[in-house]
Motif scaffolding. Structure first.
Motif, mmCIF file in Angstrom:
data_model
loop_
_atom_site.group_PDB
_atom_site.id
_atom_site.type_symbol
_atom_site.label_atom_id
_atom_site.label_comp_id
_atom_site.label_asym_id
_atom_site.label_seq_id
_atom_site.Cartn_x
_atom_site.Cartn_y
_atom_site.Cartn_z
ATOM 1 N N PHE A 1 0.827 -1.095 -0.063
ATOM 2 C CA PHE A 1 -0.159 0.044 0.049
ATOM 3 C C PHE A 1 0.864 1.096 -0.048
ATOM 4 O O PHE A 1 1.884 1.288 0.630
ATOM 5 N N ARG A 2 0.469 2.313 -0.509
ATOM 6 C CA ARG A 2 0.919 3.502 -0.697
ATOM 7 C C ARG A 2 0.385 4.446 0.557
ATOM 8 O O ARG A 2 -0.813 4.397 0.540
ATOM 9 N N VAL A 3 1.244 4.813 1.374
ATOM 10 C CA VAL A 3 0.648 5.656 2.526
ATOM 11 C C VAL A 3 0.714 6.915 2.190
ATOM 12 O O VAL A 3 1.611 7.660 1.734
ATOM 13 N N THR A 4 -0.498 7.670 2.510
ATOM 14 C CA THR A 4 -0.791 9.081 2.142
ATOM 15 C C THR A 4 -1.446 9.859 3.580
ATOM 16 O O THR A 4 -2.217 9.244 3.566
ATOM 17 N N THR A 5 -0.931 10.720 3.694
ATOM 18 C CA THR A 5 -1.621 11.566 4.850
ATOM 19 C C THR A 5 -2.261 13.065 4.366
ATOM 20 O O THR A 5 -2.803 13.644 5.033
ATOM 21 N N GLU A 6 -1.745 13.392 3.247
ATOM 22 C CA GLU A 6 -2.180 14.494 2.574
ATOM 23 C C GLU A 6 -3.418 14.696 2.036
ATOM 24 O O GLU A 6 -3.637 14.766 0.721
ATOM 25 N N THR A 7 -4.440 14.328 2.530
ATOM 26 C CA THR A 7 -5.993 14.084 2.108
ATOM 27 C C THR A 7 -6.548 15.386 2.466
ATOM 28 O O THR A 7 -5.936 16.062 3.515
ATOM 29 N N ARG A 8 -7.918 15.475 1.942
ATOM 30 C CA ARG A 8 -8.578 16.851 2.416
ATOM 31 C C ARG A 8 -8.900 16.794 3.872
ATOM 32 O O ARG A 8 -8.895 17.884 4.370
ATOM 33 N N GLN A 9 -9.142 15.869 4.368
ATOM 34 C CA GLN A 9 -9.502 15.748 5.999
ATOM 35 C C GLN A 9 -8.351 15.235 6.640
ATOM 36 O O GLN A 9 -8.599 15.051 7.805
ATOM 37 N N ASN A 10 -7.085 15.316 6.241
ATOM 38 C CA ASN A 10 -5.938 14.990 6.800
ATOM 39 C C ASN A 10 -5.977 13.710 7.361
ATOM 40 O O ASN A 10 -5.425 13.285 8.464
ATOM 41 N N ARG A 11 -6.684 12.733 6.769
ATOM 42 C CA ARG A 11 -6.908 11.272 7.287
ATOM 43 C C ARG A 11 -5.811 10.420 6.511
ATOM 44 O O ARG A 11 -5.066 11.126 5.435
ATOM 45 N N LEU A 12 -5.381 9.378 7.047
ATOM 46 C CA LEU A 12 -4.486 8.425 6.411
ATOM 47 C C LEU A 12 -5.179 7.763 5.484
ATOM 48 O O LEU A 12 -6.207 7.221 5.645
ATOM 49 N N ASP A 13 -4.544 7.673 4.256
ATOM 50 C CA ASP A 13 -4.953 6.754 3.043
ATOM 51 C C ASP A 13 -4.122 5.715 2.703
ATOM 52 O O ASP A 13 -2.833 6.134 2.700
ATOM 53 N N MET A 14 -4.506 4.604 2.481
ATOM 54 C CA MET A 14 -3.514 3.564 2.014
ATOM 55 C C MET A 14 -4.203 3.059 0.834
ATOM 56 O O MET A 14 -5.284 2.244 0.890
ATOM 57 N N THR A 15 -3.533 3.529 -0.282
ATOM 58 C CA THR A 15 -3.736 3.106 -1.654
ATOM 59 C C THR A 15 -2.937 1.452 -2.074
ATOM 60 O O THR A 15 -1.902 1.447 -1.983
ATOM 61 N N PRO A 16 -3.774 0.523 -2.169
ATOM 62 C CA PRO A 16 -3.031 -0.810 -2.735
ATOM 63 C C PRO A 16 -2.472 -0.412 -4.029
ATOM 64 O O PRO A 16 -3.138 -0.039 -5.175
ATOM 65 N N ILE A 17 -1.088 -0.681 -4.176
ATOM 66 C CA ILE A 17 -0.410 -0.375 -5.439
ATOM 67 C C ILE A 17 0.317 -1.757 -5.961
ATOM 68 O O ILE A 17 0.345 -1.740 -7.194
ATOM 69 N N ALA A 18 0.275 -2.779 -5.135
ATOM 70 C CA ALA A 18 0.814 -4.139 -5.629
ATOM 71 C C ALA A 18 0.822 -5.384 -4.785
ATOM 72 O O ALA A 18 0.380 -5.088 -3.669
ATOM 73 N N SER A 19 0.853 -6.260 -5.630
ATOM 74 C CA SER A 19 0.838 -7.662 -4.705
ATOM 75 C C SER A 19 2.126 -8.353 -5.099
ATOM 76 O O SER A 19 2.446 -8.254 -6.322
ATOM 77 N N LEU A 20 2.598 -8.863 -4.061
ATOM 78 C CA LEU A 20 3.930 -9.744 -4.414
ATOM 79 C C LEU A 20 4.017 -11.009 -4.053
ATOM 80 O O LEU A 20 3.348 -11.222 -3.037
ATOM 81 N N ASN A 21 4.796 -11.780 -4.594
ATOM 82 C CA ASN A 21 4.909 -13.277 -4.326
ATOM 83 C C ASN A 21 6.255 -13.413 -3.694
ATOM 84 O O ASN A 21 7.267 -13.152 -4.644
ATOM 85 N N LEU A 22 6.491 -13.971 -2.396
ATOM 86 C CA LEU A 22 8.029 -14.171 -2.126
ATOM 87 C C LEU A 22 8.374 -15.579 -2.867
ATOM 88 O O LEU A 22 9.595 -15.348 -3.100
ATOM 89 N N ARG A 23 7.778 -16.237 -3.129
ATOM 90 C CA ARG A 23 8.292 -17.579 -3.650
ATOM 91 C C ARG A 23 8.813 -17.178 -4.926
ATOM 92 O O ARG A 23 9.989 -17.658 -5.217
#
Length: 141
Positions: free
Chosen positions: A20-42
């Motif tokens: 997730f990309r973590v963003t705090t600069e939203t209109r209401q100064n809330r924490l926003d976590m935008t899914p950006i990727a899925s990763l496979n360790l194997r």
């Protein structure tokens, strides 16, 4: 009080993580976590989520996280093996000093088969290492 949050958050799952990309600069100064990727360790696959673009810096951070996570899992696995040795010793002490005949009847066959299987593998792997070392000693090139 100021809290510095990471730019990326990794939600660990069975064989990898969601990033997730973590963003705090939203209109209401809330924490926003935008899914950006899925990763496979194997296999090391990093798949962007939806139409999201992953920056080079994010990709590098994800690769660093994968390397660190693999090290953590490897250390945990080795620690589990060391704890297994402790449990085997504690089990031997329990069998010798506290186990009732009924309890022994319940676990003996399973323990014997498990220990036989483990012993067979350990002996084979040890023999392979000894043979490899002997070959390397004879042919150091």
């Amino acid at each position: 009080m100021s809290i510095t949050l990471p730019e990326l958050f990794f939600r660990v799952k069975e064989n990898g993580a969601l990033v997730f990309r973590v963003t705090t600069e939203t209109r209401q100064n809330r924490l926003d976590m935008t899914p950006i990727a899925s990763l496979n360790l194997r296999n090391g696959d990093i798949k962007p989520q939806g139409q999201r673009e992953i920056t080079e810096a994010e990709h590098a951070a994800i690769e660093d996280w994968i390397a660190a996570r693999r090290e953590t899992l490897e250390a945990r696995h080795l620690d589990d093996v060391h704890r297994t040795v402790d449990f085997l010793n504690l089990t031997a002490q329990w069998v010798q000093s506290k186990a009732t005949p009924e309890q022994l009847e319940e676990v003996t066959d399973t323990l014997l088969l498990t220990m036989h299987d483990l012993r067979s593998i350990l002996v084979r792997k040890k023999a392979d290492r000894v043979m490899d070392a002997a070959r390397a000693e004879k042919d150091p090139s």
